[in-house]
Design a protein around this motif. Structure first.
Motif, PDB file in Angstrom:
ATOM      1  N   GLU A   1       0.819  -1.222   0.000  1.00 36.99           N
ATOM      2  CA  GLU A   1       0.000   0.000   0.000  1.00 36.99           C
ATOM      3  C   GLU A   1       0.850   1.269   0.000  1.00 36.99           C
ATOM      4  OE1 GLU A   1      -3.190   0.284   2.881  1.00 36.99           O
ATOM      5  OE2 GLU A   1      -3.666   2.330   2.224  1.00 36.99           O
ATOM      6  N   ILE A   2       1.985   1.246   0.694  1.00 39.00           N
ATOM      7  CA  ILE A   2       2.798   2.478   0.769  1.00 39.00           C
ATOM      8  C   ILE A   2       3.286   2.871  -0.623  1.00 39.00           C
ATOM      9  CG2 ILE A   2       4.924   3.515   1.698  1.00 39.00           C
ATOM     10  CD1 ILE A   2       4.367   1.887   4.276  1.00 39.00           C
ATOM     11  N   TYR A   3       3.720   1.881  -1.398  1.00 40.05           N
ATOM     12  CA  TYR A   3       4.133   2.151  -2.779  1.00 40.05           C
ATOM     13  C   TYR A   3       2.959   2.751  -3.561  1.00 40.05           C
ATOM     14  CZ  TYR A   3       5.577   1.584  -7.591  1.00 40.05           C
ATOM     15  OH  TYR A   3       5.878   1.844  -8.902  1.00 40.05           O
ATOM     16  N   PHE A   4       1.760   2.133  -3.381  1.00 38.98           N
ATOM     17  CA  PHE A   4       0.573   2.626  -4.085  1.00 38.98           C
ATOM     18  C   PHE A   4       0.283   4.082  -3.730  1.00 38.98           C
ATOM     19  CE2 PHE A   4      -4.008   3.527  -4.028  1.00 38.98           C
ATOM     20  CZ  PHE A   4      -4.282   3.409  -5.387  1.00 38.98           C
ATOM     21  N   ARG A   5       0.356   4.420  -2.440  1.00 38.46           N
ATOM     22  CA  ARG A   5       0.035   5.794  -2.011  1.00 38.46           C
ATOM     23  C   ARG A   5       1.023   6.803  -2.584  1.00 38.46           C
ATOM     24  NH1 ARG A   5      -5.122   5.224  -1.223  1.00 38.46           N
ATOM     25  NH2 ARG A   5      -5.592   3.635   0.318  1.00 38.46           N
ATOM     26  N   LYS A   6       2.295   6.401  -2.697  1.00 38.33           N
ATOM     27  CA  LYS A   6       3.296   7.302  -3.290  1.00 38.33           C
ATOM     28  C   LYS A   6       3.012   7.487  -4.780  1.00 38.33           C
ATOM     29  CE  LYS A   6       7.134   6.517  -0.115  1.00 38.33           C
ATOM     30  NZ  LYS A   6       8.290   5.649   0.141  1.00 38.33           N
ATOM     31  N   ALA A   7       2.686   6.395  -5.442  1.00 38.56           N
ATOM     32  CA  ALA A   7       2.381   6.453  -6.881  1.00 38.56           C
ATOM     33  C   ALA A   7       1.134   7.319  -7.109  1.00 38.56           C
ATOM     34  CB  ALA A   7       2.165   5.045  -7.421  1.00 38.56           C
ATOM     35  N   GLU A   8       0.127   7.122  -6.252  1.00 37.68           N
ATOM     36  CA  GLU A   8      -1.128   7.868  -6.353  1.00 37.68           C
ATOM     37  C   GLU A   8      -0.853   9.376  -6.257  1.00 37.68           C
ATOM     38  OE1 GLU A   8      -3.690   7.230  -2.851  1.00 37.68           O
ATOM     39  OE2 GLU A   8      -5.381   6.964  -4.215  1.00 37.68           O
ATOM     40  N   HIS A   9       0.003   9.752  -5.325  1.00 37.98           N
ATOM     41  CA  HIS A   9       0.357  11.163  -5.125  1.00 37.98           C
ATOM     42  C   HIS A   9       1.079  11.712  -6.360  1.00 37.98           C
ATOM     43  CE1 HIS A   9       1.566  14.824  -3.100  1.00 37.98           C
ATOM     44  NE2 HIS A   9       2.847  14.556  -3.315  1.00 37.98           N
ATOM     45  N   LYS A  10       2.052  10.938  -6.835  1.00 38.42           N
ATOM     46  CA  LYS A  10       2.835  11.364  -8.002  1.00 38.42           C
ATOM     47  C   LYS A  10       1.931  11.546  -9.236  1.00 38.42           C
ATOM     48  CE  LYS A  10       5.448   8.416 -10.517  1.00 38.42           C
ATOM     49  NZ  LYS A  10       6.503   7.416 -10.717  1.00 38.42           N
ATOM     50  N   TYR A  11       1.054  10.570  -9.476  1.00 40.64           N
ATOM     51  CA  TYR A  11       0.230  10.631 -10.690  1.00 40.64           C
ATOM     52  C   TYR A  11      -0.877  11.677 -10.575  1.00 40.64           C
ATOM     53  CZ  TYR A  11       2.803   6.533 -12.209  1.00 40.64           C
ATOM     54  OH  TYR A  11       3.809   5.676 -12.580  1.00 40.64           O
ATOM     55  N   LEU A  12      -1.344  11.936  -9.367  1.00 42.91           N
ATOM     56  CA  LEU A  12      -2.331  13.012  -9.196  1.00 42.91           C
ATOM     57  C   LEU A  12      -1.693  14.340  -9.609  1.00 42.91           C
ATOM     58  CD1 LEU A  12      -5.003  14.250  -8.128  1.00 42.91           C
ATOM     59  CD2 LEU A  12      -3.916  14.398  -5.877  1.00 42.91           C
ATOM     60  N   GLN A  13      -0.490  14.588  -9.100  1.00 47.58           N
ATOM     61  CA  GLN A  13       0.183  15.845  -9.432  1.00 47.58           C
ATOM     62  C   GLN A  13       0.502  15.925 -10.921  1.00 47.58           C
ATOM     63  OE1 GLN A  13       3.269  15.751  -6.335  1.00 47.58           O
ATOM     64  NE2 GLN A  13       2.432  17.731  -5.743  1.00 47.58           N
ATOM     65  N   GLU A  14       0.964  14.811 -11.458  1.00 49.81           N
ATOM     66  CA  GLU A  14       1.288  14.769 -12.888  1.00 49.81           C
ATOM     67  C   GLU A  14       0.038  15.100 -13.718  1.00 49.81           C
ATOM     68  OE1 GLU A  14       3.688  11.366 -14.562  1.00 49.81           O
ATOM     69  OE2 GLU A  14       1.824  11.018 -15.658  1.00 49.81           O
ATOM     70  N   PHE A  15      -1.071  14.450 -13.373  1.00 51.80           N
ATOM     71  CA  PHE A  15      -2.306  14.673 -14.126  1.00 51.80           C
ATOM     72  C   PHE A  15      -2.735  16.142 -14.047  1.00 51.80           C
ATOM     73  CE2 PHE A  15      -6.819  15.163 -14.639  1.00 51.80           C
ATOM     74  CZ  PHE A  15      -7.050  14.485 -15.832  1.00 51.80           C
ATOM     75  N   LEU A  16      -2.718  16.710 -12.847  1.00 55.37           N
ATOM     76  CA  LEU A  16      -3.172  18.100 -12.680  1.00 55.37           C
ATOM     77  C   LEU A  16      -2.255  19.078 -13.416  1.00 55.37           C
ATOM     78  CD1 LEU A  16      -4.231  18.170  -8.898  1.00 55.37           C
ATOM     79  CD2 LEU A  16      -5.692  17.882 -10.904  1.00 55.37           C
TER      80      LEU A  16
ATOM     81  N   GLU B   1      -0.609  18.445 -16.153  1.00 55.24           N
ATOM     82  CA  GLU B   1      -0.607  18.238 -17.605  1.00 55.24           C
ATOM     83  C   GLU B   1      -1.958  18.470 -18.269  1.00 55.24           C
ATOM     84  OE1 GLU B   1       1.129  14.402 -18.413  1.00 55.24           O
ATOM     85  OE2 GLU B   1       3.098  15.043 -17.658  1.00 55.24           O
ATOM     86  N   ASN B   2      -2.996  18.720 -17.477  1.00 55.56           N
ATOM     87  CA  ASN B   2      -4.339  18.855 -18.068  1.00 55.56           C
ATOM     88  C   ASN B   2      -5.022  20.152 -17.620  1.00 55.56           C
ATOM     89  OD1 ASN B   2      -4.932  16.084 -19.471  1.00 55.56           O
ATOM     90  ND2 ASN B   2      -3.854  15.634 -17.561  1.00 55.56           N
ATOM     91  N   ASP B   3      -5.734  20.764 -18.570  1.00 53.44           N
ATOM     92  CA  ASP B   3      -6.366  22.058 -18.301  1.00 53.44           C
ATOM     93  C   ASP B   3      -7.860  21.977 -18.110  1.00 53.44           C
ATOM     94  OD1 ASP B   3      -4.286  23.724 -18.180  1.00 53.44           O
ATOM     95  OD2 ASP B   3      -4.271  24.237 -20.320  1.00 53.44           O
ATOM     96  N   SER B   4      -8.451  20.919 -18.648  1.00 55.86           N
ATOM     97  CA  SER B   4      -9.902  20.815 -18.639  1.00 55.86           C
ATOM     98  C   SER B   4     -10.264  19.342 -18.502  1.00 55.86           C
ATOM     99  CB  SER B   4     -10.408  21.393 -19.966  1.00 55.86           C
ATOM    100  OG  SER B   4     -11.787  21.224 -20.040  1.00 55.86           O
ATOM    101  N   PHE B   5     -10.982  18.999 -17.448  1.00 56.99           N
ATOM    102  CA  PHE B   5     -11.219  17.570 -17.190  1.00 56.99           C
ATOM    103  C   PHE B   5     -12.295  17.344 -16.130  1.00 56.99           C
ATOM    104  CE2 PHE B   5      -7.651  19.160 -14.624  1.00 56.99           C
ATOM    105  CZ  PHE B   5      -8.108  18.934 -13.342  1.00 56.99           C
ATOM    106  N   VAL B   6     -12.806  16.116 -16.142  1.00 62.42           N
ATOM    107  CA  VAL B   6     -13.521  15.582 -14.980  1.00 62.42           C
ATOM    108  C   VAL B   6     -12.651  14.428 -14.500  1.00 62.42           C
ATOM    109  CG1 VAL B   6     -15.592  14.409 -14.143  1.00 62.42           C
ATOM    110  CG2 VAL B   6     -15.806  16.213 -15.872  1.00 62.42           C
ATOM    111  N   LEU B   7     -12.191  14.504 -13.273  1.00 63.74           N
ATOM    112  CA  LEU B   7     -11.303  13.486 -12.706  1.00 63.74           C
ATOM    113  C   LEU B   7     -11.957  12.846 -11.484  1.00 63.74           C
ATOM    114  CD1 LEU B   7      -8.376  12.179 -12.483  1.00 63.74           C
ATOM    115  CD2 LEU B   7      -7.837  14.060 -10.917  1.00 63.74           C
TER     116      LEU B   7
END
Ligand code: S3P
Length: 172
Positions: free
Chosen positions: A52-67, A69-75
């Protein structure tokens, strides 16, 4: 627009997110699916193989990456996303982002999750009785984070269309 849906597992984030995105001609992304694509593994595989700890770190990284890189979205977030690694602060402080907490009651969540827990590593091993107890405790701990969303929408027995309409009114 930048729209984020959050709430407990089974609150309808993905279903409602897809419908909403469709109605307002926005791209829909489910953060769990985004993580699965980036990692080349399913969520249960990530939990089982890396923990789970790996997952939570990945989740944090990809949330920031997504935000970033994207200007208009439903997430749609994962149920735990707002509750780890300062993610809710990332959401709150992100310019122009509107967030919705889809609030469901414990009985609603139990009914939706009882037959649908195999894809959810945190719930996979729980009996019905344990599931109610687990949701109650877990939801109580997590509500502090969920309640920081811009808006709270009660879901329970409402039709999907009605929930989407409610969100759209708040977007105007
Ligand atoms: C989790 C919820 C899941 C997924 C992971 C962990 C959680 O997403 O991110 O299994 O901690 O509540 P859903 O809310 O889409 O099931």
């Amino acid at each position: 627009m930048k729209i984020v849906l959050l709430g407990y597992m089974g609150s309808g984030k993905s279903t409602i997110g897809k419908k909403l995105a469709n109605k307002i001609y926005h791209k829909f992304t489910d953060l769990d699916t985004y993580i699965e694509n980036k990692e080349g593994k399913t969520i249960p595989e990530i939990f089982n193989e890396k923990g789970e700890i790996y997952f939570r770190k990945a989740e944090h990284k990809y949330l920031q990456e997504f935000l970033n890189e994207n200007d208009s979205f439903v997430l749609s977030l994962g149920g735990g996303t707002p509750c780890y690694a300062g993610n809710m602060d990332v959401i709150i402080n992100h310019d122009g982002l509107i967030s919705f907490y889809l609030q469901a009651s414990i009985p609603t969540l139990k009914d939706r999750l009882i037959n649908n827990s195999s894809k959810r590593p945190l719930l996979a091993s729980l009996s019905e009785e344990k599931l109610i107890e687990y949701i109650g405790k877990h939801l109580f701990e997590r509500s502090v984070f969920y309640e920081k969303a811009t808006h709270r929408i009660t879901v329970n027995s409402k039709e999907i269309e009605a929930i989407v309409a409610e969100i759209r009114i708040l977007l105007h």
